[in-house]
Design a protein around this motif. Structure first.
Motif, PDB file in Angstrom:
ATOM      1  N   ARG A 403       0.815  -1.266   0.081  1.00 21.60           N
ATOM      2  CA  ARG A 403      -0.088   0.261   0.204  1.00 21.60           C
ATOM      3  C   ARG A 403       0.895   1.239  -0.104  1.00 21.60           C
ATOM      4  NH1 ARG A 403      -1.481   3.918   2.807  1.00 21.60           N
ATOM      5  NH2 ARG A 403      -0.169   2.988   4.953  1.00 21.60           N
ATOM      6  N   LYS A 404       1.818   1.294   0.727  1.00 23.24           N
ATOM      7  CA  LYS A 404       2.638   2.342   0.915  1.00 23.24           C
ATOM      8  C   LYS A 404       3.408   2.485  -0.414  1.00 23.24           C
ATOM      9  CE  LYS A 404       3.830   2.262   5.933  1.00 23.24           C
ATOM     10  NZ  LYS A 404       4.942   2.069   6.605  1.00 23.24           N
ATOM     11  N   GLU A 405       3.954   1.538  -1.084  1.00 22.20           N
ATOM     12  CA  GLU A 405       4.612   1.749  -2.508  1.00 22.20           C
ATOM     13  C   GLU A 405       3.464   2.435  -3.425  1.00 22.20           C
ATOM     14  OE1 GLU A 405       5.916  -1.761  -5.718  1.00 22.20           O
ATOM     15  OE2 GLU A 405       6.563  -2.210  -3.877  1.00 22.20           O
ATOM     16  N   ALA A 406       2.336   1.722  -3.458  1.00 23.48           N
ATOM     17  CA  ALA A 406       1.370   2.238  -4.407  1.00 23.48           C
ATOM     18  C   ALA A 406       1.167   3.763  -4.302  1.00 23.48           C
ATOM     19  CB  ALA A 406      -0.254   1.327  -4.310  1.00 23.48           C
ATOM     20  N   ASP A 407       0.934   4.031  -2.780  1.00 23.79           N
ATOM     21  CA  ASP A 407       0.614   5.386  -2.880  1.00 23.79           C
ATOM     22  C   ASP A 407       1.793   6.253  -3.200  1.00 23.79           C
ATOM     23  OD1 ASP A 407      -1.843   5.644  -1.395  1.00 23.79           O
ATOM     24  OD2 ASP A 407      -0.888   4.953   0.646  1.00 23.79           O
ATOM     25  N   PHE A 408       3.223   5.954  -2.977  1.00 18.04           N
ATOM     26  CA  PHE A 408       4.328   6.603  -3.631  1.00 18.04           C
ATOM     27  C   PHE A 408       4.473   6.712  -5.034  1.00 18.04           C
ATOM     28  CE2 PHE A 408       8.598   6.539  -4.950  1.00 18.04           C
ATOM     29  CZ  PHE A 408       9.105   7.785  -4.467  1.00 18.04           C
ATOM     30  N   VAL A 409       3.870   5.593  -5.495  1.00 19.10           N
ATOM     31  CA  VAL A 409       4.240   5.531  -7.206  1.00 19.10           C
ATOM     32  C   VAL A 409       3.087   6.469  -7.617  1.00 19.10           C
ATOM     33  CG1 VAL A 409       3.838   4.279  -9.076  1.00 19.10           C
ATOM     34  CG2 VAL A 409       5.069   3.174  -7.381  1.00 19.10           C
ATOM     35  N   LEU A 410       1.714   6.440  -7.182  1.00 21.52           N
ATOM     36  CA  LEU A 410       0.737   7.415  -7.668  1.00 21.52           C
ATOM     37  C   LEU A 410       1.156   8.675  -7.339  1.00 21.52           C
ATOM     38  CD1 LEU A 410      -0.870   4.806  -7.940  1.00 21.52           C
ATOM     39  CD2 LEU A 410      -2.836   6.034  -7.339  1.00 21.52           C
ATOM     40  N   ASP A 411       1.550   9.192  -6.226  1.00 22.43           N
ATOM     41  CA  ASP A 411       2.029  10.700  -6.025  1.00 22.43           C
ATOM     42  C   ASP A 411       3.098  11.108  -6.643  1.00 22.43           C
ATOM     43  OD1 ASP A 411       0.000  10.854  -4.134  1.00 22.43           O
ATOM     44  OD2 ASP A 411       1.329  10.564  -2.407  1.00 22.43           O
ATOM     45  N   GLU A 412       4.121  10.126  -6.915  1.00 29.27           N
ATOM     46  CA  GLU A 412       5.354  10.477  -7.777  1.00 29.27           C
ATOM     47  C   GLU A 412       5.243  10.525  -9.274  1.00 29.27           C
ATOM     48  OE1 GLU A 412       9.386  11.166  -7.759  1.00 29.27           O
ATOM     49  OE2 GLU A 412       8.122  11.123  -6.219  1.00 29.27           O
ATOM     50  N   PHE A 413       4.312   9.585  -9.934  1.00 25.77           N
ATOM     51  CA  PHE A 413       4.270   9.551 -11.216  1.00 25.77           C
ATOM     52  C   PHE A 413       3.053  10.115 -11.947  1.00 25.77           C
ATOM     53  CE2 PHE A 413       7.477   6.454  -9.902  1.00 25.77           C
ATOM     54  CZ  PHE A 413       8.667   7.161 -10.513  1.00 25.77           C
ATOM     55  N   GLY A 414       1.853  10.089 -10.929  1.00 29.08           N
ATOM     56  CA  GLY A 414       0.422  10.119 -11.422  1.00 29.08           C
ATOM     57  C   GLY A 414       0.203  11.510 -12.510  1.00 29.08           C
ATOM     58  N   SER A 415       0.922  12.485 -12.312  1.00 27.37           N
ATOM     59  CA  SER A 415       0.932  13.653 -13.129  1.00 27.37           C
ATOM     60  C   SER A 415       1.194  13.493 -14.711  1.00 27.37           C
ATOM     61  CB  SER A 415       1.588  14.763 -12.603  1.00 27.37           C
ATOM     62  OG  SER A 415       3.148  14.649 -12.818  1.00 27.37           O
ATOM     63  N   HIS A 416       1.723  12.384 -14.988  1.00 34.57           N
ATOM     64  CA  HIS A 416       2.216  12.282 -16.462  1.00 34.57           C
ATOM     65  C   HIS A 416       0.993  11.993 -17.130  1.00 34.57           C
ATOM     66  CE1 HIS A 416       6.365  12.861 -15.917  1.00 34.57           C
ATOM     67  NE2 HIS A 416       6.648  12.153 -14.685  1.00 34.57           N
ATOM     68  N   PRO A 417       0.523  12.548 -18.170  1.00 34.84           N
ATOM     69  CA  PRO A 417      -0.566  12.236 -19.032  1.00 34.84           C
ATOM     70  C   PRO A 417      -0.325  11.115 -19.827  1.00 34.84           C
ATOM     71  CG  PRO A 417       0.684  14.090 -20.064  1.00 34.84           C
ATOM     72  CD  PRO A 417       0.988  13.828 -18.478  1.00 34.84           C
ATOM     73  N   SER A 418       0.895  10.351 -20.068  1.00 38.11           N
ATOM     74  CA  SER A 418       1.221   9.468 -20.904  1.00 38.11           C
ATOM     75  C   SER A 418       0.662   8.143 -20.172  1.00 38.11           C
ATOM     76  CB  SER A 418       2.632   9.282 -21.268  1.00 38.11           C
ATOM     77  OG  SER A 418       3.343   9.285 -20.280  1.00 38.11           O
ATOM     78  N   ILE A 419       0.737   8.154 -18.856  1.00 39.08           N
ATOM     79  CA  ILE A 419       0.225   6.763 -18.068  1.00 39.08           C
ATOM     80  C   ILE A 419      -1.449   6.846 -18.411  1.00 39.08           C
ATOM     81  CG2 ILE A 419      -0.112   5.617 -16.025  1.00 39.08           C
ATOM     82  CD1 ILE A 419       2.608   7.176 -15.012  1.00 39.08           C
ATOM     83  N   VAL A 420      -1.863   5.862 -18.869  1.00 40.93           N
ATOM     84  CA  VAL A 420      -3.258   5.756 -19.201  1.00 40.93           C
ATOM     85  C   VAL A 420      -3.636   4.717 -18.580  1.00 40.93           C
ATOM     86  CG1 VAL A 420      -2.962   6.779 -21.673  1.00 40.93           C
ATOM     87  CG2 VAL A 420      -2.990   4.575 -21.374  1.00 40.93           C
ATOM     88  N   LEU A 421      -3.128   3.736 -17.875  1.00 37.84           N
ATOM     89  CA  LEU A 421      -3.726   2.669 -17.127  1.00 37.84           C
ATOM     90  C   LEU A 421      -2.621   2.096 -15.974  1.00 37.84           C
ATOM     91  CD1 LEU A 421      -5.328  -0.348 -18.776  1.00 37.84           C
ATOM     92  CD2 LEU A 421      -3.582  -0.940 -17.263  1.00 37.84           C
ATOM     93  N   TRP A 422      -3.119   1.722 -14.942  1.00 37.53           N
ATOM     94  CA  TRP A 422      -2.395   1.117 -14.010  1.00 37.53           C
ATOM     95  C   TRP A 422      -2.994  -0.376 -13.909  1.00 37.53           C
ATOM     96  CZ3 TRP A 422       1.411   4.098 -12.130  1.00 37.53           C
ATOM     97  CH2 TRP A 422       1.058   5.511 -11.838  1.00 37.53           C
ATOM     98  N   CYS A 423      -1.949  -0.995 -13.926  1.00 31.98           N
ATOM     99  CA  CYS A 423      -2.247  -2.479 -13.851  1.00 31.98           C
ATOM    100  C   CYS A 423      -1.684  -3.331 -12.475  1.00 31.98           C
ATOM    101  CB  CYS A 423      -1.863  -3.208 -15.024  1.00 31.98           C
ATOM    102  SG  CYS A 423      -2.294  -5.008 -15.371  1.00 31.98           S
ATOM    103  N   GLY A 424      -2.508  -4.131 -11.981  1.00 34.30           N
ATOM    104  CA  GLY A 424      -2.061  -4.583 -10.843  1.00 34.30           C
ATOM    105  C   GLY A 424      -0.956  -5.660 -10.737  1.00 34.30           C
ATOM    106  N   ASN A 425      -0.471  -6.203 -11.870  1.00 35.04           N
ATOM    107  CA  ASN A 425       0.635  -7.156 -12.046  1.00 35.04           C
ATOM    108  C   ASN A 425       0.768  -7.845 -13.240  1.00 35.04           C
ATOM    109  OD1 ASN A 425      -0.841 -10.141 -12.297  1.00 35.04           O
ATOM    110  ND2 ASN A 425      -1.900  -9.106 -10.774  1.00 35.04           N
ATOM    111  N   ASN A 426       1.779  -8.634 -13.531  1.00 35.69           N
ATOM    112  CA  ASN A 426       1.830  -9.350 -14.719  1.00 35.69           C
ATOM    113  C   ASN A 426       1.843 -10.871 -14.651  1.00 35.69           C
ATOM    114  OD1 ASN A 426       2.982  -9.813 -17.681  1.00 35.69           O
ATOM    115  ND2 ASN A 426       4.324 -11.152 -16.245  1.00 35.69           N
TER     116      ASN A 426
END
Length: 813
Positions: A403-426
């Motif tokens: 959860r902490k990692e995901a919060d960090f990733v969204l806060d850190e990179f979420g402003s980039h318009p190129s990201i059109v989808l988050w996916c949980g895993n491979n």
């Protein structure tokens, strides 16, 4: 804010042996030891057992540094580690200041009162492998996985480091991102971002938000100014006075942009970027932050149809045909890539008419420079969270770390318009279903369907998809391909013929691929004298039974060449043939199939793999085949050997089209066009349209090439595709003399001309590092083709051309 950077040369000591070595920060100890000659590098492809000892040892990094009186006098003084790999205890001047356990997150520690004018910083990094083994033992349940070792599942560390079916095992240890000391007064800010509340042709409402950190025990007033710039012009400004509460708090406001310009994916309009700036001024301090803003609306739409449900990624109301690649890290060393390296790679992806990159979940979250380049070029990013191919623990402690990692990733990179989808895993749905047979909830199910999903709810700029592939059910075998996204691995993975790609009607192909050898540039760098079954080359093949599969597929299309170099040439053509066969089918189905993402873009070591670009940065024939296949508008012919009738498809995913299709039947015996057909075409929407059937009956597969051309309404040739009526080994090719000339251009690029006296099949320039405008194409007799190389040819490089005509084969096949 005052900053003192601690990057550069540190001293690393092996705790077991006491040996010390210079170590670079950012960097990894394995990389340092290779550069110092202590360890063999990756071109010794048998190096894995020779270097594995490094990951089993603990390492101590240390450095001395001095701080100014001004910095020490700061009201707040903090040490920031932007990335440590992975489990570390950190001491400053003999006092513990903190620890790390996740290489994907940054860490900030208070050093006020600990830091001095002269300082000794010590970072004690535990053996990642031994630490993970202890975590696995404490968990107490056996976890299943593909690739690597099972302890990897217990760490938030780049999973590919323990080896994959395309990569060597190099479980990195080090401090891989910047280290710095920051001093400031009263307050600081972080994580500037935005939400798009609404957008129309007339106006857009943008909600800007960022976090203010107040280091004092009482509230105080601060003036906050938000400005949105279009170039140098301010198009929206909002000033407010806020009461900054003690501790951390997020503040937001709304701004209105008149006549907004939207951000569009490549091929659908301008990828327009605004710039958002926040300036905060309090009594004793001030700061400013900025980020890019791309105004776009992204939705996943899954309308029902006769087959099941479509899977459409819609941007600004347009259903996009997603054409692109899967991305693994560029190097064995995650996050050590430069802005220039990212720029080159992503420009090459865009140049191949690709509009999407899927960042695969076994690697790392790339640096901001990666996303900034995608923002600039209109490349959409499908971003996996970093979980791949295994049962992951889901106890409370691990779930909280995620959860902490995901919060960090969204806060850190979420402003980039190129990201059109988050996916949980491979590929972890398989593991969820497998483990559900012995427990109520599958391993990882809580992470992807609860923890990550809940964190992503706060992000309104893009949707969340729980896993890839995912068929909207916990029994994917029933509906494989009819719902959601699909990883298609019957071809290669189960050794089915690649012709079966036309039986795969998945709604969105997020993985598929075909292997090939790398260029001879890479092969010769490993060992120029070795044959293809030398252990050095066998070690480059990490896929089970990979060498056998390469030969199986290659001899399906080609006679066996007599030399190593020519086998590599035709094997690379085989990869191109297979990918083209599949991709043409899937793009011809748009919107019933709306995505084709090839596994994989590039290699991170000298590998025999699925990559389009090898470790030497030589683009394989498949790169150029895909560039021609992904172009829009386009026309493709689905010809089946032995069948007299083929289907023609107009690909117009970038909008309405009107023009002409011309088909030429070229006879190899006479080197002449013996039949021509012309058809006017008109089609509407962002899709593919099936045209009238094409009759290919009565032509000899051994002596016929079919050229299908797409012309604009003004007669300009937009696309040209060449087809055989059978397999390449059936062709009766005459000797062809290729002539190559080069000419420097005023802009620094190089013009290369290729000519032939007879029809030349797959004429290509070999081992060229860099980006050619085209390569590996069919030339008719007497034709000269001009291509442009970005930049100059390397000093002393002898350009070499080849064609299938010149391949000498063994006599009895």
């Amino acid at each position: 804010m005052k900053t003192f950077l601690l990057n550069g040369t540190w001293q690393a000591t092996n705790v077991r042996t006491g040996e010390g070595y210079p170590a670079q920060v950012p960097g990894f100890i394995q990389k340092d030891l290779m550069e110092q000659g202590v360890l063999p590098n990756e071109y010794d492809t048998l190096f894995e057992p020779k270097i594995e000892w490094v990951e089993h040892d603990a390492w101590t990094y240390r450095r001395s540094f001095e701080l100014s009186e001004e910095l020490l006098a700061s009201e707040a003084l903090e040490m920031v580690f932007e990335g440590v790999d992975t489990f570390a205890e950190i001491e400053l001047n003999g006092k513990a200041i903190g620890s790390t356990e996740n290489m994907f997150m940054s860490y900030r520690f208070n050093v006020k009162g600990i830091a001095k004018a002269r300082n000794e910083l010590v970072v004690r990094i535990s053996s990642p492998t031994e630490t993970l083994k202890e975590k696995e033992k404490a968990f107490g349940e056996d976890l299943f996985l593909w690739n690597g070792i099972s302890p990897r599942l217990f760490g938030r560390k780049a999973q590919y480091g323990y080896g994959w079916d395309w990569g060597a095992r190099v479980a990195t240890v080090g401090i891989h991102k910047a280290v710095k000391v920051e001093g400031y007064e009263q307050l600081r800010g972080e994580h500037l971002g935005y939400r798009l509340t609404s957008i129309s042709q007339d106006k857009a409402i943008v909600n800007a938000h960022h976090k203010i950190v107040n280091v004092r025990g009482t509230a105080f007033e601060a003036e906050v100014t938000y400005t949105i710039y279009d170039g140098e012009q301010a198009v929206a400004v909002k000033k407010e006075t806020v009461s900054a509460a003690p501790g951390e708090r997020v503040y937001e406001t709304s701004l209105e942009i008149a006549n907004p310009k939207r951000w569009y994916p490549l091929g659908h309009g301008e990828a327009h970027l605004y710039r958002l700036v926040v300036e905060v001024a309090a009594k004793d301090a001030s700061y400013a932050l900025d980020c890019s803003v791309g105004l776009r609306e992204v939705k996943i739409k899954m309308p029902y149809d006769e087959q099941g449900r479509k899977f459409l990624i819609e941007v600004n109301g347009i259903s996009i045909l997603c054409k692109g690649v899967n991305w693994i890290p560029l190097k064995l060393w995650p996050n050590l890539d430069t802005a220039e390296e990212y720029r080159q790679e992503i420009e090459d992806i865009a140049a191949a008419n690709m509009n999407m990159i899927r960042v695969w979940g076994g690697g790392t979250y790339e640096n901001h420079d990666f996303f900034a380049e995608c923002d600039r070029l209109g490349i959409m990013v499908w971003q996996d969270f970093m979980f791949a191919c295994g049962d992951y623990p889901d106890d409370d402690a691990f779930s909280e770390l995620v959860r902490k990692e995901a919060d960090f990733v969204l806060d850190e990179f979420g402003s980039h318009p190129s990201i059109v989808l988050w996916c949980g895993n491979n590929e972890n749905m398989f593991f969820i279903e497998r483990s559900r047979k012995k427990r109520k909830h599958g391993f990882g199910e809580k992470l992807y369907f609860d923890v990550l999903k809940e964190v992503c709810r706060k992000d309104t700029l893009r949707p969340y998809w729980p896993t890839s592939p995912y068929m909207l059910t916990f029994d994917d075998s029933r509906y494989e391909g009819d719902y959601g996204d699909l990883h298609s691995w019957y071809v290669w993975g189960q050794t089915h013929p690649y012709e079966e790609y036309r039986e795969v009607n998945g709604r969105f192909l997020s993985e598929f691929g075909m292997q090939s050898y790398p260029s001879m540039k890479v092969m010769d760098a490993v060992d120029a004298e070795a044959d293809l079954r030398d252990p050095k080359f066998d070690a480059m093949q990490k896929a089970p039974n990979g060498i056998q599969r390469l030969f199986y597929y290659t001899v399906g299309d080609y006679r066996l060449p007599a030399t190593k170099e020519q086998f590599v040439y035709v094997n690379q053509l085989l990869q191109a043939n297979a990918l083209r066969f599949g991709v043409e089918h899937w793009v011809s189905r748009m919107p019933d199939t709306s995505g084709a993402l090839i596994w994989q873009w590039s290699d991170l070591w000298p590998s025999i793999s699925w990559a389009l670009v090898d470790y030497g940065k030589v683009k394989k024939p498949s790169y150029y085949y895909m560039k021609r296949t992904f172009q829009a508008p386009n026309v493709v012919a689905k010809i089946t050997p032995g069948q007299a009738e083929a289907t023609l498809h107009l690909i117009h995913d970038n909008g309405d089209f009107e023009g002409q299709v011309t088909i030429e039947f070229y006879d190899l015996a006479t080197d002449k066009v013996v039949k021509t057909e012309e058809r006017g075409v008109k089609a509407y929407g962002h899709r593919s349209t099936e045209l009238d059937k094409l009759n290919v009956g009565g032509f000899d597969a051994a002596t016929t090439i079919v050229f299908v051309n797409l012309l604009s309404s003004g007669g300009e040739r937009l696309a040209r595709q060449a087809y055989t009526l059978g397999k390449p080994h059936q062709l009766k090719l005459k000797p062809a003399a290729l002539t190559v000339t080069t000419k420097p251009l005023e802009n620094g690029d190089t013009l290369i001309s290729i000519s032939t006296d007879a029809f030349a099949k797959d004429a290509g320039l070999l081992n060229v590092v860099g980006t050619l405008s085209d390569n590996y194409f069919d030339l008719v007799a007497g034709e000269t083709r001009e291509v442009v190389l970005k930049g100059k040819l390397p000093e002393g490089f002898a350009i070499e051309a080849a064609s299938l005509n010149g391949v000498k084969t063994i006599g009895y096949v």
